[in-house]
Design a protein around this motif. Structure first.
Motif, short mmCIF file in Angstrom:
data_model
loop_
_atom_site.label_atom_id
_atom_site.label_comp_id
_atom_site.label_asym_id
_atom_site.label_seq_id
_atom_site.Cartn_x
_atom_site.Cartn_y
_atom_site.Cartn_z
N ARG A 1 0.68 4.27 -2.89
CA ARG A 1 0.27 5.64 -2.54
C ARG A 1 1.41 6.65 -2.72
O ARG A 1 1.54 7.58 -1.95
CB ARG A 1 -0.22 5.69 -1.09
N GLU B 1 0.83 -1.20 0.00
CA GLU B 1 0.00 0.00 0.00
C GLU B 1 0.87 1.27 0.00
O GLU B 1 0.55 2.25 -0.66
CB GLU B 1 -0.93 -0.02 1.22
N ARG C 1 0.58 8.94 3.76
CA ARG C 1 0.90 7.70 3.03
C ARG C 1 1.11 6.54 4.00
O ARG C 1 0.56 5.45 3.81
CB ARG C 1 2.16 7.96 2.21
#
Length: 177
Positions: free
Chosen positions: A126, A122, A134
């Protein structure tokens, strides 16, 4: 016959534990135990009912693994990158490729791997965000995936218990056909 029956039930209890703990066979161990009992005692109607139930639980367990983890991740805002990261983390953790820890070994890797993998996946996805939001979104997605996985494990545990109960009720008393 009675001793074998109880040994198979003990093996099924290990299967229940395996439904809850990653890395230990769960529903498949219960299915094999029921099949062994059927092969030894004869495939009576009760054994067939227990076998069908265990097979259904095994198939449901396979689906629950994926659906619960996916659902937990999506509820926490995880992207496909987080989902893929969790899978990679699980694989690496299972094979012990994460840095060696002084305790826990592969079992700890199976528990920590998906969390770290989801966070890393992830975080990489991001890239358009500043560092602080983030990392926050990455951690949130990782926790969501792990929570989904835990919920799935609990559901699998309940299904495994139900499968063993069906076996006991349909085959009791042991050795009497």
């Amino acid at each position: 016959m009675i001793i074998l029956y109880w040994l198979l039930i003990v093996l099924m209890v290990v299967g229940i534990i395996g439904a809850l703990v990653p890395g230990i066979p769960g529903a498949s161990l219960i299915l094999v135990s029921i099949f062994v009992w059927g092969a030894i005692d004869g495939f009576t109607q009760g054994v067939w009912i227990a076998l069908a139930t265990a097979l259904a639980v095994l198939l449901l367990s396979l689906g629950i693994d994926f659906v619960a983890t996916y659902w937990g991740g999506k509820q926490a805002g995880a992207s496909n990158w987080g989902q893929i990261g969790a899978f990679v983390g699980l694989t690496l953790g299972f094979f012990g490729l994460l840095p060696a820890l002084p305790f826990g070994g592969p079992l700890l890797g199976i528990l920590i791997g998906p969390l770290l993998g989801a966070i890393i996946g992830e975080f990489l996805y991001r890239r358009d965000l500043e560092f602080e939001p983030r990392i926050k979104l990455a951690a949130q997605a990782g926790v969501g995936i792990v929570v989904g996985n835990l919920v799935g494990r609990l559901i699998q545990g309940v299904l495994a218990i139900a499968s063993v109960i069906v076996f006991i009720f349909t085959t009791w008393p042991p050795g009497v056909t």
